[in-house]
Design a protein around this motif. Structure first.
Motif, PDB file in Angstrom:
ATOM      1  N   GLY A 101      27.610  27.630 -45.599  1.00 47.15           N
ATOM      2  CA  GLY A 101      26.325  28.285 -45.382  1.00 47.15           C
ATOM      3  C   GLY A 101      26.569  29.769 -45.186  1.00 47.15           C
ATOM      4  N   ASP A 102      26.143  30.302 -44.031  1.00 45.77           N
ATOM      5  CA  ASP A 102      26.370  31.724 -43.747  1.00 45.77           C
ATOM      6  C   ASP A 102      27.569  31.944 -42.813  1.00 45.77           C
ATOM      7  N   ARG A 103      28.296  30.884 -42.474  1.00 44.47           N
ATOM      8  CA  ARG A 103      29.479  31.002 -41.624  1.00 44.47           C
ATOM      9  C   ARG A 103      30.731  31.156 -42.475  1.00 44.47           C
ATOM     10  N   LEU A 104      31.661  31.962 -41.997  1.00 46.91           N
ATOM     11  CA  LEU A 104      32.939  32.150 -42.684  1.00 46.91           C
ATOM     12  C   LEU A 104      34.082  31.720 -41.788  1.00 46.91           C
ATOM     13  N   SER A 105      35.097  31.150 -42.390  1.00 44.27           N
ATOM     14  CA  SER A 105      36.318  30.814 -41.678  1.00 44.27           C
ATOM     15  C   SER A 105      37.485  31.061 -42.624  1.00 44.27           C
ATOM     16  N   ALA A 106      38.692  31.015 -42.079  1.00 47.22           N
ATOM     17  CA  ALA A 106      39.886  31.278 -42.877  1.00 47.22           C
ATOM     18  C   ALA A 106      40.872  30.129 -42.692  1.00 47.22           C
ATOM     19  N   MET A 107      41.558  29.825 -43.769  1.00 48.54           N
ATOM     20  CA  MET A 107      42.589  28.798 -43.733  1.00 48.54           C
ATOM     21  C   MET A 107      43.873  29.417 -44.278  1.00 48.54           C
ATOM     22  N   ALA A 108      44.952  29.254 -43.532  1.00 51.02           N
ATOM     23  CA  ALA A 108      46.261  29.728 -43.980  1.00 51.02           C
ATOM     24  C   ALA A 108      47.157  28.510 -44.139  1.00 51.02           C
ATOM     25  N   PHE A 109      47.981  28.530 -45.169  1.00 49.11           N
ATOM     26  CA  PHE A 109      48.885  27.409 -45.389  1.00 49.11           C
ATOM     27  C   PHE A 109      50.132  27.886 -46.105  1.00 49.11           C
ATOM     28  N   ARG A 110      51.198  27.108 -45.916  1.00 53.52           N
ATOM     29  CA  ARG A 110      52.491  27.442 -46.511  1.00 53.52           C
ATOM     30  C   ARG A 110      52.872  26.333 -47.475  1.00 53.52           C
ATOM     31  N   LEU A 111      53.278  26.721 -48.688  1.00 54.89           N
ATOM     32  CA  LEU A 111      53.729  25.777 -49.697  1.00 54.89           C
ATOM     33  C   LEU A 111      55.211  25.990 -49.943  1.00 54.89           C
ATOM     34  N   GLU A 112      55.934  24.890 -50.073  1.00 51.46           N
ATOM     35  CA  GLU A 112      57.358  24.953 -50.368  1.00 51.46           C
ATOM     36  C   GLU A 112      57.633  24.097 -51.586  1.00 51.46           C
ATOM     37  N   GLN A 113      58.459  24.623 -52.477  1.00 55.17           N
ATOM     38  CA  GLN A 113      58.805  23.898 -53.692  1.00 55.17           C
ATOM     39  C   GLN A 113      60.072  23.088 -53.454  1.00 55.17           C
ATOM     40  N   GLY A 114      59.986  21.791 -53.713  1.00 52.09           N
ATOM     41  CA  GLY A 114      61.126  20.905 -53.486  1.00 52.09           C
ATOM     42  C   GLY A 114      62.105  20.923 -54.643  1.00 52.09           C
ATOM     43  N   PRO A 115      63.214  20.183 -54.510  1.00 54.30           N
ATOM     44  CA  PRO A 115      64.206  20.112 -55.583  1.00 54.30           C
ATOM     45  C   PRO A 115      63.639  19.501 -56.867  1.00 54.30           C
ATOM     46  N   ASP A 116      62.555  18.724 -56.749  1.00 54.95           N
ATOM     47  CA  ASP A 116      61.915  18.146 -57.925  1.00 54.95           C
ATOM     48  C   ASP A 116      60.888  19.091 -58.545  1.00 54.95           C
ATOM     49  N   LEU A 117      60.838  20.353 -58.032  1.00 57.58           N
ATOM     50  CA  LEU A 117      59.940  21.420 -58.500  1.00 57.58           C
ATOM     51  C   LEU A 117      58.469  21.161 -58.202  1.00 57.58           C
ATOM     52  N   ARG A 118      58.178  20.198 -57.337  1.00 53.58           N
ATOM     53  CA  ARG A 118      56.793  19.956 -56.917  1.00 53.58           C
ATOM     54  C   ARG A 118      56.510  20.766 -55.665  1.00 53.58           C
ATOM     55  N   TRP A 119      55.290  21.293 -55.572  1.00 48.00           N
ATOM     56  CA  TRP A 119      54.877  22.057 -54.396  1.00 48.00           C
ATOM     57  C   TRP A 119      54.342  21.103 -53.353  1.00 48.00           C
ATOM     58  N   ARG A 120      54.706  21.378 -52.084  1.00 50.10           N
ATOM     59  CA  ARG A 120      54.218  20.575 -50.963  1.00 50.10           C
ATOM     60  C   ARG A 120      53.803  21.509 -49.836  1.00 50.10           C
ATOM     61  N   CYS A 121      52.783  21.100 -49.130  1.00 45.31           N
ATOM     62  CA  CYS A 121      52.274  21.900 -48.012  1.00 45.31           C
ATOM     63  C   CYS A 121      53.151  21.651 -46.790  1.00 45.31           C
ATOM     64  N   ALA A 122      53.604  22.740 -46.165  1.00 44.46           N
ATOM     65  CA  ALA A 122      54.480  22.619 -45.003  1.00 44.46           C
ATOM     66  C   ALA A 122      53.775  22.989 -43.698  1.00 44.46           C
ATOM     67  N   ALA A 123      52.645  23.704 -43.764  1.00 46.92           N
ATOM     68  CA  ALA A 123      51.916  24.093 -42.554  1.00 46.92           C
ATOM     69  C   ALA A 123      50.488  24.468 -42.925  1.00 46.92           C
ATOM     70  N   VAL A 124      49.560  24.182 -41.996  1.00 44.19           N
ATOM     71  CA  VAL A 124      48.151  24.494 -42.197  1.00 44.19           C
ATOM     72  C   VAL A 124      47.593  25.042 -40.901  1.00 44.19           C
ATOM     73  N   GLU A 125      46.750  26.052 -41.014  1.00 44.82           N
ATOM     74  CA  GLU A 125      46.098  26.620 -39.842  1.00 44.82           C
ATOM     75  C   GLU A 125      44.703  27.088 -40.226  1.00 44.82           C
ATOM     76  N   ILE A 126      43.725  26.874 -39.329  1.00 42.08           N
ATOM     77  CA  ILE A 126      42.341  27.298 -39.591  1.00 42.08           C
ATOM     78  C   ILE A 126      41.882  28.193 -38.459  1.00 42.08           C
ATOM     79  N   GLN A 127      41.261  29.324 -38.831  1.00 44.42           N
ATOM     80  CA  GLN A 127      40.705  30.271 -37.863  1.00 44.42           C
ATOM     81  C   GLN A 127      39.204  30.375 -38.083  1.00 44.42           C
ATOM     82  N   GLY A 128      38.474  30.554 -36.987  1.00 37.08           N
ATOM     83  CA  GLY A 128      37.023  30.677 -37.090  1.00 37.08           C
ATOM     84  C   GLY A 128      36.364  29.327 -36.945  1.00 37.08           C
ATOM     85  N   PRO A 129      35.052  29.276 -37.233  1.00 36.37           N
ATOM     86  CA  PRO A 129      34.349  27.996 -37.113  1.00 36.37           C
ATOM     87  C   PRO A 129      34.934  26.958 -38.075  1.00 36.37           C
TER      88      PRO A 129
END
Length: 141
Positions: free
Chosen positions: A111-139
């Motif tokens: 709607g009219d609310r904003l929030s932010a999401m930060a995350f870290r991706l790491e590529q494994g030996p199989d070359l696939r990306w995986r999420c290693a951390a997630v954080e949300i700020q705001g509502p």
């Protein structure tokens, strides 16, 4: 006349003409160009779907490593999104601190609310990306 080339003829005698819309008579046009987005865009959409209740947490089970799955369990609502506004990713960016690592952010509007999401991706030996951390700020979305 020797040396002048007329239109090419098919075996049936009809002249060969290129199909409509072609600019080069030698070869067909390639597939239309599409904008290729990075893995951080895919993860931003899927992480948002989980933390907003549109998808279950286990849908990202094979796409997370380390404490990221536990973080998603605590961030995800217990009830699915039904009567609330649906959050959307407004902008997604990334920083690459080294090979095989992406630190990304997403600006989320609900709607009219904003929030932010930060995350870290790491590529494994199989070359696939995986999420290693997630954080949300705001509502919460």
């Amino acid at each position: 006349m020797p040396g002048t080339a007329g239109p090419r003829r098919r075996p049936g005698g009809r002249p060969r003409t290129p199909p409509g819309g072609r600019r080069d008579a030698r070869r067909p046009a390639g597939p239309p160009r599409t904008l290729r987005l990075g893995p951080h865009h895919w993860f931003a959409e899927h992480l948002l779907a989980v933390v907003s209740g549109l998808r279950p947490v286990h849908s990202l089970l094979g796409h997370t490593v380390g404490p990221a799955y536990q973080q998603l369990i605590t961030l995800a609502p217990t009830e699915p999104l039904r009567d609330r506004l649906r959050p959307v990713v407004r902008q997604c960016g990334r920083f690459t601190p080294g090979p095989g690592v992406i630190e990304a952010f997403a600006r989320i509007a609900t709607g009219d609310r904003l929030s932010a999401m930060a995350f870290r991706l790491e590529q494994g030996p199989d070359l696939r990306w995986r999420c290693a951390a997630v954080e949300i700020q705001g509502p919460r979305p």
